[in-house]
Design a protein around this motif. Structure first.
Motif, PDB file in Angstrom:
ATOM      1  N   ALA A   4      21.862 -67.735  10.546  1.00  0.00           N
ATOM      2  CA  ALA A   4      20.816 -66.476  10.006  1.00  0.00           C
ATOM      3  C   ALA A   4      21.205 -65.380  10.630  1.00  0.00           C
ATOM      4  O   ALA A   4      21.230 -63.953  10.164  1.00  0.00           O
ATOM      5  CB  ALA A   4      19.421 -66.782  10.062  1.00  0.00           C
TER       6      ALA A   4
ATOM      7  N   CYS B  21      16.205 -60.568   2.111  1.00  0.00           N
ATOM      8  CA  CYS B  21      15.914 -60.962   1.099  1.00  0.00           C
ATOM      9  C   CYS B  21      14.482 -60.283   0.437  1.00  0.00           C
ATOM     10  O   CYS B  21      14.365 -60.257  -0.732  1.00  0.00           O
ATOM     11  CB  CYS B  21      15.796 -62.373   0.874  1.00  0.00           C
ATOM     12  SG  CYS B  21      17.332 -63.099   1.119  1.00  0.00           S
TER      13      CYS B  21
ATOM     14  N   VAL C  22      18.625 -64.476  -3.091  1.00  0.00           N
ATOM     15  CA  VAL C  22      18.617 -65.255  -2.076  1.00  0.00           C
ATOM     16  C   VAL C  22      19.873 -66.063  -1.975  1.00  0.00           C
ATOM     17  O   VAL C  22      20.376 -66.137  -1.034  1.00  0.00           O
ATOM     18  CB  VAL C  22      17.455 -66.299  -1.995  1.00  0.00           C
ATOM     19  CG1 VAL C  22      17.544 -67.154  -0.755  1.00  0.00           C
ATOM     20  CG2 VAL C  22      16.100 -65.578  -2.146  1.00  0.00           C
TER      21      VAL C  22
ATOM     22  N   LYS D 223      14.361 -63.929   9.121  1.00  0.00           N
ATOM     23  CA  LYS D 223      15.503 -62.810   8.889  1.00  0.00           C
ATOM     24  C   LYS D 223      15.563 -62.521   7.373  1.00  0.00           C
ATOM     25  O   LYS D 223      16.100 -61.446   6.929  1.00  0.00           O
ATOM     26  CB  LYS D 223      16.549 -63.015   9.768  1.00  0.00           C
ATOM     27  CG  LYS D 223      17.719 -61.973   9.525  1.00  0.00           C
ATOM     28  CD  LYS D 223      18.829 -61.939  10.350  1.00  0.00           C
ATOM     29  CE  LYS D 223      19.835 -60.855   9.898  1.00  0.00           C
ATOM     30  NZ  LYS D 223      21.115 -61.202  10.669  1.00  0.00           N
ATOM     31  N   LEU D 224      15.539 -63.643   6.684  1.00  0.00           N
ATOM     32  CA  LEU D 224      15.760 -63.486   5.338  1.00  0.00           C
ATOM     33  C   LEU D 224      14.540 -63.295   4.636  1.00  0.00           C
ATOM     34  O   LEU D 224      14.380 -62.501   3.701  1.00  0.00           O
ATOM     35  CB  LEU D 224      16.688 -64.686   4.752  1.00  0.00           C
ATOM     36  CG  LEU D 224      18.081 -64.837   4.859  1.00  0.00           C
ATOM     37  CD1 LEU D 224      18.156 -65.299   6.238  1.00  0.00           C
ATOM     38  CD2 LEU D 224      18.573 -65.954   3.949  1.00  0.00           C
ATOM     39  N   SER D 225      13.438 -64.080   4.721  1.00  0.00           N
ATOM     40  CA  SER D 225      12.383 -63.999   3.980  1.00  0.00           C
ATOM     41  C   SER D 225      11.674 -62.907   4.025  1.00  0.00           C
ATOM     42  O   SER D 225      10.916 -62.164   3.234  1.00  0.00           O
ATOM     43  CB  SER D 225      11.121 -65.598   4.350  1.00  0.00           C
ATOM     44  OG  SER D 225      10.954 -65.278   5.803  1.00  0.00           O
TER      45      SER D 225
ATOM     46  N   TYR E 170      23.083 -65.078   0.129  1.00  0.00           N
ATOM     47  CA  TYR E 170      23.148 -65.747   1.507  1.00  0.00           C
ATOM     48  C   TYR E 170      22.941 -67.076   1.856  1.00  0.00           C
ATOM     49  O   TYR E 170      23.702 -67.363   2.755  1.00  0.00           O
ATOM     50  CB  TYR E 170      21.924 -64.737   2.242  1.00  0.00           C
ATOM     51  CG  TYR E 170      21.822 -63.309   2.020  1.00  0.00           C
ATOM     52  CD1 TYR E 170      22.910 -62.506   2.808  1.00  0.00           C
ATOM     53  CD2 TYR E 170      20.968 -62.825   1.047  1.00  0.00           C
ATOM     54  CE1 TYR E 170      22.598 -61.023   2.329  1.00  0.00           C
ATOM     55  CE2 TYR E 170      21.010 -61.311   0.732  1.00  0.00           C
ATOM     56  CZ  TYR E 170      21.640 -60.434   1.586  1.00  0.00           C
ATOM     57  OH  TYR E 170      21.783 -59.200   1.330  1.00  0.00           O
TER      58      TYR E 170
ATOM     59  N   GLU F  93      23.897 -57.545   7.359  1.00  0.00           N
ATOM     60  CA  GLU F  93      22.559 -57.149   6.607  1.00  0.00           C
ATOM     61  C   GLU F  93      23.092 -56.109   5.535  1.00  0.00           C
ATOM     62  O   GLU F  93      22.461 -55.692   4.469  1.00  0.00           O
ATOM     63  CB  GLU F  93      21.659 -56.482   7.545  1.00  0.00           C
ATOM     64  CG  GLU F  93      20.976 -57.548   8.442  1.00  0.00           C
ATOM     65  CD  GLU F  93      19.754 -56.915   9.350  1.00  0.00           C
ATOM     66  OE1 GLU F  93      18.962 -56.240   8.617  1.00  0.00           O
ATOM     67  OE2 GLU F  93      19.636 -57.439  10.406  1.00  0.00           O
TER      68      GLU F  93
END
Length: 743
Positions: free
Chosen positions: A230, A327, A287, A321-323, A290, A235
């Motif tokens: 992740a 994202c 999502v 980092k995503l949630s 990624y 980015e």
């Protein structure tokens, strides 16, 4: 044809008689080189419970040998149910004396001892444990001179775990610990184990919720491999992505969520068209851009299958980092999305739609509270602050009314239960519990997500592509009959012929709306329903009266949404090959099963945390008096729900002035001598008398004011039954309600 399918097909033949490994290998003409693979397939099928081996080492189908395989659900009172792998088969009741060392959650095989007779459940005995569910157990350690033992926190675990002195580590009496089972229980012998983790003293700050996290084996941290993957994600959106996607950055759109939400995965846009129609855009975080198939993020997401929300913390499906980052559709930044853009007419019909990969930039991060204040309260300050969006919010409310009316007209069941909002202080102590308001802004977003989910599901159904649907099967006929009889005794008639339509059930909810029996009728109807789940087959959603339905709108926190995004993107970008379709068939089967299972675990954990904090809250209010509504009646007493959504039990032994008999037909407790009656929906005044925090149990007693009232109402329909002698006194043993207790 695959070897497993061929074996099953052969065993299903009427002439088949159980055969051993050698006999089967001859039938299938297996040579020496193939024998190892063949044997492995047989062993695998045996482990899964698809086939069973008898005492003579011969294999056959469980159902052809008077056996049933499935998962064991144990009740805290010791008995249990085997939930069969064959969905059409009834659950098998397992008395506590026939558990034979099996524990809650184990995959087992049972021998059927009694078939269903006159409403009595099928009964059986566990004869084999295929797979153990409880490799580790959470509990409280108790020390003694030569050994120790652990009392499981999960009351469905009926055994204390014996701990040899050399395997207790540094555990001391009162410690909350994790014990690894080293020797499984047998008849008249407890399991043995070794302490592998000490969480802290029971009662210390944070230990209570941590214990529940451990109890349900919820993952607290992401593996290093996943975190590193992740961390290395780029980015910045590449020029190639901007070029190939539909650019919607100039479209005015917002996210609308709760104040505390950090994973913003859906945005909405709206436009009134000159022809009177509406153009609704539901834009969902992409999502899958990624989280590619089989990368470390995807494997971990599938394992977790859902985010878990536990009052003061979230156990996310994806790293933060995503949630919460790349994202999340944070305001005024470019984000990649999958958009479902629908044209909807004045009757709520979706007359046109498109599903596209897009890039967006949300205008504002709105909250339910602020949008509701704008629409309902005409808040001048907020209207001024968001003046360029106010007309959009009004258009959203208009479209919500149209969509909601259409859905209810077709028969969707609209349960209006109040959820609780539990507020904790900095020490994790509950300081307030109140109903969570389902305001107009919440309902707007719910309705927009529903129409997007239906539109996507129908679109993909006609492509004949493997897909993950959200299904809700028709209610259990026996429970529905019980519900119909109950509401008939309240004066409501529900009609159905060969099958029930959800419209008939929604009609009942509308008739009881605003009346004292509303909560009771809604609760009993909900208990009659099947549990929604994920499946590769599109069988519709009964509760929503929807022929096509899926979960499309929350890929940050639900794996099925992520999985179908991947399929949709492949389909709109050139289609799928036959090989890929074949591969996806097995993928959606597994992800449907895994997601349904993990959803149930998450719901159990969330419910237990809520129950814990409710019990803790009421433990500070012993002796206080409240007015509530009887929400459930059983042979051992009645549950009373307070305005803050908390429920407590008034035990039948605490009802003074008479002996009370349980009337199952009318769900009431009736005094033998006085004919005083307590029935579902009745208002009563109670006093909090006792709280058992460990078992999440709250006890009430009726106030003296209620006890002194000798003229309690006797409802007319029962009064006549009592006079004519039709009413039959009976005391129900708690076991007769065991199925509902487990569920």
């Amino acid at each position: 044809m695959k070897i497993k399918e061929a074996i099953l097909g052969f065993m299903r033949e009427q002439a088949y008689k159980p055969m051993d490994m050698q006999e089967l290998s001859k039938i299938f003409d297996i040579n020496k080189e193939e024998y190892k693979t063949f044997k492995k397939a047989i062993k695998s099928m045996e482990k899964e419970g698809v086939i069973v081996r008898n005492r003579n080492d011969k294999f056959g189908l469980p159902e052809r040998m008077g056996l049933v395989s499935g998962k064991l659900q144990v009740h805290s009172r010791g008995y249990g149910f085997l939930i069969p792998d064959e969905e059409e088969r009834q659950d098998v009741f397992i008395p506590s004396s026939f558990m034979n060392g099996a524990m809650n959650g184990d995959k087992v095989i049972a021998k059927v001892l009694k078939e269903d007779v006159k409403g009595k459940k099928c009964e059986g005995e566990i004869i084999r444990i295929i797979d153990r569910a409880n490799k580790t157990i959470l509990g409280v350690y108790e020390d003694s001179k030569n050994f120790g033992f652990v009392v499981a926190e999960d009351k469905r675990i009926q055994y204390d775990i014996f701990i040899p002195r050399q395997k207790k580590g540094d555990a001391k009496t009162g410690d909350m610990v994790i014990v690894e089972i080293t020797q499984w229980p047998e008849k008249k012998r407890n399991p043995e184990g070794e302490i592998v983790d000490i969480l802290g003293k029971k009662g210390e700050k944070g230990i209570d919720i941590l214990a529940i996290i451990k109890k349900f084996a919820l993952p607290e941290e992401f593996p290093d491999k996943v975190e590193k993957f992740a961390a290395n994600i780029e980015e910045e959106i590449s020029k190639g992505e901007y070029k190939r996607r539909v650019d919607l950055r100039d479209v005015r759109m917002v996210t609308i969520d709760g104040e505390d939400a950090k994973d913003l995965d859906d945005a909405v846009s709206i436009e009134r068209l000159p022809n009177g129609k509406y153009k609704l855009g539901v834009h969902i975080a992409d999502v899958t851009h990624y989280v590619r198939e089989n990368n470390p993020l995807d494997k971990e997401a599938l394992k977790r299958a859902t985010s878990v929300y536990l009052i003061d913390r979230v156990i996310p499906m994806l790293p933060r980092k995503l949630s919460n980052g790349i994202c999340s559709l944070n305001p005024k930044v470019d984000r990649l999305t999958l958009s479902c853009i629908m044209t909807i007419d004045g009757s709520g019909k979706v007359v046109d739609h498109e599903i596209v990969e897009s890039v967006i930039k949300t205008s504002e991060r709105m909250t339910y509270t602020d949008v509701t204040k704008i629409l309902r309260d005409n808040d001048e300050e907020l209207i001024k602050k968001y003046d360029y969006l106010v007309d959009d919010f009004k258009a959203m409310e208009e479209l919500f009314e149209i969509l909601n009316h259409k859905r209810l007209q077709r028969g969707a069941i609209d349960f209006n239960f109040e959820e609780s909002k539990i507020i904790l202080d900095e020490l994790g102590k509950p300081v307030d519990i109140k109903p969570y308001e389902r305001a107009v802004a919440n309902r707007i977003i719910e309705e927009f997500m529903l129409v997007a989910n239906e539109t996507v599901a129908e679109h993909m159904f006609w492509t004949k592509t493997p897909f993950v649907y959200r299904i809700h099967e028709e209610p259990n006929e026996e429970k529905l009959h019980h519900f119909r009889e109950f509401i008939y005794n309240l004066g409501y008639v529900m009609k159905w012929s060969n099958e029930v339509h959800p419209r008939a059930l929604q009609d009942i909810l509308e008739k009881v709306k605003g009346k004292k029996e509303e909560t009771v009728v809604s609760t009993l109807l909900l208990r009659s329903m099947m549990q929604a789940k994920y499946a590769p087959q599109c069988v519709g959603h009964f509760g929503l009266a929807a022929r096509y339905y899926c979960h499309f709108t929350s890929p940050i926190r639900r794996y099925p949404d992520l999985q179908i995004h991947r399929i949709i993107k492949e389909f709109i970008n050139g289609g799928l090959t036959e090989e890929r379709i074949k591969n996806l068939t097995s993928i959606v089967e597994y992800s449907s099963r895994q997601s349904s299972e993990m959803e149930r675990i998450a719901q159990e954990a969330e419910r237990e945390v809520d129950d814990l904090k409710k019990a803790e809250y009421m433990s500070e209010r012993i002796g206080e008096e409240y007015e509530g509504i009887i929400s459930s009646v059983t042979s051992f007493g009645m549950f009373v729900e307070l305005p803050n959504t908390i429920e407590g039990l008034v035990h039948i032994s605490d009802l003074n002035g008479d002996y009370f008999i349980y009337d199952e037909r009318h769900l009431a407790l009736i005094g033998e001598r006085t004919k005083m009656m307590y029935r579902l929906g009745d208002s009563v005044k109670i006093k909090v008398t006792k709280v058992d925090i460990d078992n999440r149990e709250i006890y009430f007693r009726l106030t003296e004011e209620d006890h002194e009232d000798e003229e309690l109402e006797i409802h007319d329909d029962i009064k006549e039954s009592l006079k004519s002698g039709i009413y039959e006194e009976k005391v129900m043993a708690i076991e007769t309600g065991y199925h509902d207790e487990v569920e």
